[in-house]
Design a protein around this motif. Structure first.
Motif, PDB file in Angstrom:
ATOM      1  N   PRO A 287       1.482   6.246  -1.972  1.00  0.00           N
ATOM      2  CA  PRO A 287       1.885   7.498  -1.320  1.00  0.00           C
ATOM      3  C   PRO A 287       3.355   7.848  -1.543  1.00  0.00           C
ATOM      4  O   PRO A 287       3.703   9.027  -1.708  1.00  0.00           O
ATOM      5  N   LEU A 288       4.226   6.826  -1.579  1.00  0.00           N
ATOM      6  CA  LEU A 288       5.653   7.095  -1.746  1.00  0.00           C
ATOM      7  C   LEU A 288       5.957   7.647  -3.140  1.00  0.00           C
ATOM      8  O   LEU A 288       6.722   8.609  -3.290  1.00  0.00           O
TER       9      LEU A 288
ATOM     10  N   LYS B 246       0.806  -1.215   0.000  1.00  0.00           N
ATOM     11  CA  LYS B 246       0.000   0.000   0.000  1.00  0.00           C
ATOM     12  C   LYS B 246       0.843   1.269   0.000  1.00  0.00           C
ATOM     13  O   LYS B 246       0.440   2.304  -0.540  1.00  0.00           O
ATOM     14  N   TYR B 247       2.053   1.201   0.608  1.00  0.00           N
ATOM     15  CA  TYR B 247       2.859   2.410   0.712  1.00  0.00           C
ATOM     16  C   TYR B 247       3.410   2.886  -0.637  1.00  0.00           C
ATOM     17  O   TYR B 247       3.880   4.015  -0.765  1.00  0.00           O
TER      18      TYR B 247
END
Length: 274
Positions: free
Chosen positions: A231-232, A227-228
């Motif tokens: 956003p990253l 999931k990160y």
């Protein structure tokens, strides 16, 4: 479809005989769905369906052929009823230096990864819109957001998929048809044989299958795995180019280096891309 939205649904899966597609079929079937497994290897599609038992059916499907895709959707609807969810999963990948990529490999990636998705949406969505309900889930890739060295054409097809789905989603707004895309990192399948994962953990096909169920149960447009990653990559785009390059080089695998001198991909690429 209430509560567990997968239960009782008719779910059609392209490239469903093996790997991620088979994992999606298994998980959805276990949750009560009727699954239609489409694959260019019709014997493998039938075998995967037979192993699941009742509520699973195998069909021949070549996503690069209009008549084949049309016939697949028609057969599923005739045999199983209206398709609630189409999962665009079929995909192929060549890995290596851009100037060593065979033209046939580039053509195959565009035909399967990009035009196959466009064809699936264009053929399946109108019937869903006429019913006022339905969902198309596309297994795209984290390469929709980034472009690892050694996967330039593959990344181009996945960038194209995300752009296409973004536009179609807006066209279908308010119609009852949901467009969704799942963007996984490297998954442990034959497609990714011999490649590196970079900073991310190697995913399993069932990780992607679980994400498909999650996005059916709670529809949304994008879901990245891990999931990160979403956003990253979004944060990296805000950085000055030099800092952005430094962050992405630490995060994104160099697949040219990963496959250099390796024969791990030879069998896969000979079967799928030549």
């Amino acid at each position: 479809m209430a509560g567990n939205r997968t239960s009782g649904s008719v779910i059609a899966i392209t490239g469903g005989a093996r790997g991620i597609g088979a994992a999606i079929a298994h998980r959805c079937h276990a949750l009560g769905a009727t699954v239609a497994i489409g694959d260019r290897d019709d014997a493998a599609a039938t075998g995967t369906a037979d192993a699941l038992g009742d509520r699973a059916h195998g069909y021949r499907l070549d996503v690069t052929d209009e008549k084949s895709f049309t016939a697949f959707l028609a057969a599923v609807e005739k045999d199983l009823g209206p398709i609630d969810v189409l999962v665009n999963n079929a995909g192929v990948m060549w890995v290596g230096p851009f100037d060593e990529e065979p033209e046939s490999a580039a053509a195959a990636m565009v035909a399967v990864n990009l035009l196959g998705v466009i064809r699936g949406v264009r053929l399946a969505a109108p019937a869903m819109r006429a019913r006022g309900r339905g969902q198309i889930v596309t297994i795209a890739s984290a390469a929709s957001l980034i472009a690892p060295p050694g996967e330039s054409t593959y990344a181009a097809t996945k960038h194209g998929v995300l752009g296409y789905l973004t536009g179609v989603r807006e066209e279908l707004r308010g119609s009852g048809v949901t467009i969704s895309a799942i963007l996984p990192g490297v998954v442990d399948t034959e497609l990714a044989a011999g490649t590196a994962t970079g900073a991310a953990t190697l995913l399993s096909p069932d990780d992607v299958a679980a994400a498909v169920v999650a996005i059916i149960d709670r529809p949304r447009f994008l879901l990245t795995l891990p999931k990160y990653v979403g956003p990253l990559t979004a944060a990296a785009r805000l950085l000055p180019q030099r800092l952005r390059d430094a962050v992405l080089r630490r995060m994104v695998p160099d697949q040219v280096a990963a496959v250099d001198g390796s024969t791990a991909r030879d069998a896969y690429e000979a079967d799928h891309l030549r």
